[in-house]
Design an enzyme around this catalytic site. Sequence first.
Site, short mmCIF file in Angstrom:
data_model
loop_
_atom_site.label_atom_id
_atom_site.label_comp_id
_atom_site.label_asym_id
_atom_site.label_seq_id
_atom_site.Cartn_x
_atom_site.Cartn_y
_atom_site.Cartn_z
CB SER A 172 -8.32 -5.74 -3.81
OG SER A 172 -8.83 -4.44 -4.03
CB SER A 177 -7.33 -4.29 2.96
OG SER A 177 -7.12 -3.05 3.60
CG LEU A 198 9.68 -16.98 -4.69
CD1 LEU A 198 9.35 -16.96 -3.20
CD2 LEU A 198 10.16 -15.59 -5.12
CG ASP A 238 -2.10 0.91 1.07
OD1 ASP A 238 -2.39 1.34 -0.08
OD2 ASP A 238 -2.75 1.22 2.08
CG HIS A 242 -0.26 2.16 -9.30
ND1 HIS A 242 -0.44 1.78 -8.00
CD2 HIS A 242 -1.39 2.82 -9.66
CE1 HIS A 242 -1.64 2.18 -7.58
NE2 HIS A 242 -2.23 2.82 -8.58
CG ASN A 294 1.98 1.65 -5.24
OD1 ASN A 294 2.92 1.48 -4.47
ND2 ASN A 294 1.48 0.70 -6.00
N GLY A 295 -0.15 5.50 -4.26
CA GLY A 295 -0.82 6.77 -4.57
C GLY A 295 -0.25 7.91 -3.75
NE ARG A 296 -1.26 6.31 1.57
CZ ARG A 296 -1.19 5.37 2.51
NH1 ARG A 296 -0.87 5.69 3.75
NH2 ARG A 296 -1.44 4.12 2.21
CD1 TRP A 297 7.28 7.11 -2.76
CD2 TRP A 297 6.66 7.40 -4.91
NE1 TRP A 297 8.42 7.30 -3.51
CE2 TRP A 297 8.06 7.48 -4.83
CE3 TRP A 297 6.05 7.55 -6.15
CZ2 TRP A 297 8.86 7.70 -5.95
CZ3 TRP A 297 6.83 7.77 -7.27
CH2 TRP A 297 8.23 7.85 -7.16
#
Length: 246
Positions: free
Chosen positions: A68, A199, A134, A23, A40, A25-28
Amino acid sequence: MSHPGPGDPDLSKLPSHIAIIMDGNGRWAKQRLMNRINGHEKGADAVRMIVRTCREIGIEYLTLYAFSTENWQRPKAEVTALMDLLKRFLKSESKEMQDNNVRLDTIGQTHRMPKGVRDLLYQNMEMTASNTGLTLNLALSYGGRAEIVDMVKQIANHVKNGQLEPSAITPEIVADNLYTRGMCDPDLLIRTGGDMRVSNFLLWQIAYTEIFVTDTLWPEFSREEFIAILADFQKRERRFGRVLHT
Ligand code: FPP
């Protein structure tokens, strides 16, 4: 980590399954007066870093909350940009995954993803199916409640067809009918961006998962912080509801 020091994690006691809510990306982007989509894009670089680190240190499963069920309600341009970013990621990482024994898997209502994404996803899953390093598990169009509803429908059908008695339903049968069938539950859930919530992510699977929330925004999440969280995780005592020391 060529020279392990006192604060470094013990590589023989790492979590088998790490799940991440990426979580912030938008605030960054907002902090830099940029478009959310730039956030993003920068976030995709952090995805490459975390995948590389997990495979290098020998993590078995890495589950990333990439899109999501609620994310479909974002502005159309942002959804389109995220789908485009996923396509670019699946193309650019294809060789790296194959060269490094990474197996790609997915959970969620992937049939809702656009054909371009689905095709690349299924091609890469098929190509890497026999890899043993992995497992990179991308949660796409994923919602924990939707997963539980799908599980209930599947089990109800087994009962209706006479394959299963209601009294024979166990937690193992529930787990076998979730999207994550065959995977162990996450030992560690990391959430970036500082919000103290789950979430709708892996609701059944995180019953005993250790949760770490960091204020760092996803595009700035670093290998160093990840390694520090792993070292911290190893200091926690996991009791699974039992008493270990009397
Ligand atoms: C949440 O940040 C992040 C997402 C909804 C998408 C996550 C996608 C990526 C990290 C990049 C693409 C993924 C892959 C696998 C290549 P937000 O937009 O909700 O941030 P905010 O809370 O600051 O607004």
